[in-house]
Structures are given as structure tokens and as C-alpha cells.
Design an enzyme around this catalytic site. Structure first.
Site, PDB file in Angstrom:
ATOM      1  CB  CYS A  66      -0.886  -0.025   1.248  1.00 47.07           C
ATOM      2  SG  CYS A  66      -1.643   1.541   1.655  1.00 47.07           S
ATOM      3  CD  GLU A  67      -0.103   5.288  -4.012  1.00 47.44           C
ATOM      4  OE1 GLU A  67      -0.771   6.326  -4.120  1.00 47.44           O
ATOM      5  OE2 GLU A  67       0.505   4.768  -4.962  1.00 47.44           O
ATOM      6  CG  HIS A  76      -1.003   3.080   5.948  1.00 49.49           C
ATOM      7  ND1 HIS A  76      -2.169   2.989   5.231  1.00 49.49           N
ATOM      8  CD2 HIS A  76      -1.215   4.010   6.905  1.00 49.49           C
ATOM      9  CE1 HIS A  76      -3.060   3.828   5.728  1.00 49.49           C
ATOM     10  NE2 HIS A  76      -2.518   4.459   6.746  1.00 49.49           N
ATOM     11  CD  GLN A  81      -8.231  -4.512  -4.138  1.00 48.46           C
ATOM     12  OE1 GLN A  81      -7.845  -4.649  -2.981  1.00 48.46           O
ATOM     13  NE2 GLN A  81      -9.355  -5.045  -4.569  1.00 48.46           N
ATOM     14  CG  HIS A  98      -6.050  -3.526   1.401  1.00 41.34           C
ATOM     15  ND1 HIS A  98      -5.352  -2.683   0.573  1.00 41.34           N
ATOM     16  CD2 HIS A  98      -6.938  -4.183   0.610  1.00 41.34           C
ATOM     17  CE1 HIS A  98      -5.805  -2.810  -0.661  1.00 41.34           C
ATOM     18  NE2 HIS A  98      -6.770  -3.720  -0.660  1.00 41.34           N
ATOM     19  CB  CYS A 121      -2.995  -0.246   5.654  1.00 37.29           C
ATOM     20  SG  CYS A 121      -4.040  -0.342   4.201  1.00 37.29           S
TER      21      CYS A 121
END
Length: 197
Positions: free
Chosen positions: A88-89, A91, A129, A157, A159
Site C-alpha cells: 500500500c502506497e 502506509h 488496489q 489490506h 493497513c
């Protein structure tokens, strides 16, 4: 990516020393003793992991499909349950799941393994995503000029599961439709029905 050639992120390779230094500094800043046995090799391990999980920056996803084949098959082709792992960009926390790709060729087909390589090329970088789903659909549309493309991506995810709202087991599902899939409810239904089998 795997199979033909295992890519690594050459930027990580070139900057290994700096990355290891910064990982060590982060460990100190969160209160860890970087001299304890379990952490001595952690900066090097993290750096080697980055070489692999960010290997997508080394490849142009449009080129991953490689050679296409002339084939007059104009019925639905589906490759489902393509497992992926991404970061995930927002976190830099992992997310993972399965991608399902369907397309209706218009004279050109791609090797089936190339679709899995496309998923790897798109996911092995900092991502969201929604973008993964759209990029796969757009690249297939540009490269193969099919009558239609439909992509469904499922993801879990960390995060969201391990921090923040802490809802483990929750899944995110995204879809992208192009061409005839956009206008034909019957085609979308056929694709979704075949995913459930």
C-alpha cells in the site's frame, strides 16, 4: 516476471548501504536495540526484501505481454485466481489477494502465463488496489485491442486489518470493465458466473 527472468529493483541494489543505514535508524527511533542478536541482520534482510517486492519498477508492464499470437478465437478467455502481493502506497503495509482477468480476443491472444506476469509487474511496486485493477485492464486493451476486458481484483489490506479500524478478514473487491463488457450485462454475468465455479 518469475520464470523467464527474476527481476530485482536495481535502485535498491545501487543504494543498498543507504537503505540499510536508514532501516537501522528507524529501528532505533522506534525504541529497538539494533545491537541485539535478532536485529543484527534486519537492515540487510529488509533491503534484500525491497529488491524483490519492488521489482515492478524494473519492468514496463506493457512489454510483459511480449509476443502475441494471431488466433481467430473470439470467445471469452479467463485466467482466474492469480495470486499477488503488493504494498500500500499510503502506509507501506502489505496487501494481497487474487486477480481475475477475462477478455474477448479480436484476432490477437497473449500467452496465458503472460497475464500472470502482467499482474506481477503491476503489483510489485507501491500501489493502491483500484489502480492495479485499472492498469491491468488498460494495458490489455492497449496491447491486444480485444473486443472487451474485465478485471476483478480481491485484496486483504493489512493497513486496514492490523491497524486503524482493525477489521481482519475484510476484503476489498475492485473491478474494471472495458469494451463490450461495459455495454453487455450478459457478458459481465458470464464472467462472474465462471469465477464462482
Amino acid at each position: 516476471m518469475a520464470g523467464k527472468k527474476d527481476y530485482v529493483n536495481s535502485g535498491v541494489v545501487r543504494n543498498r548501504e543507504q537503505i540499510e543505514h536508514h532501516v537501522k535508524e528507524i529501528l532505533k527511533l522506534i525504541g529497538e536495540d539494533v545491537e541485539r542478536e535478532g536485529l543484527l541482520e534486519t537492515p540487510a534482510r529488509v533491503t534484500r526484501m525491497y529488491e524483490e517486492i519492488f521489482a515492478g519498477y524494473e519492468v514496463d508492464p506493457k512489454e510483459v505481454l511480449g509476443v502475441t499470437f494471431d488466433e481467430q478465437h473470439e470467445e471469452l478467455v479467463i485466467v482466474r485466481d492469480i495470486v499477488y502481493y503488493s504494498q500500500c502506497e499510503h502506509h507501506m503495509a502489505p496487501f494481497f489477494g487474487k486477480a481475475h482477468i477475462g477478455y474477448i480476443p479480436s484476432g490477437k491472444i497473449a500467452g496465458l502465463s503472460k497475464l500472470a506476469r502482467l499482474v506481477e509487474a503491476v503489483t510489485r511496486r507501491l500501489q493502491v488496489q483500484e489502480r492495479i485493477t485499472s492498469q491491468i485492464a488498460d494495458i490489455l486493451t492497449e496491447t491486444l485491442s480485444p473486443h472487451g476486458v474485465m478485471v476483478v481484483v480481491e485484496g486483504e489490506h493489512l493497513c486496514m486489518c492490523a491497524r486503524g479500524v482493525k477489521k481482519p478478514g475484510s476484503k476489498t473487491v475492485t473491478s474494471a470493465v472495458r469494451g463490450e463488457f461495459r455495454t453487455s450485462a450478459a457478458l459481465r454475468s458470464e464472467f462472474l458466473a465462471l469465477l464462482k465455479q
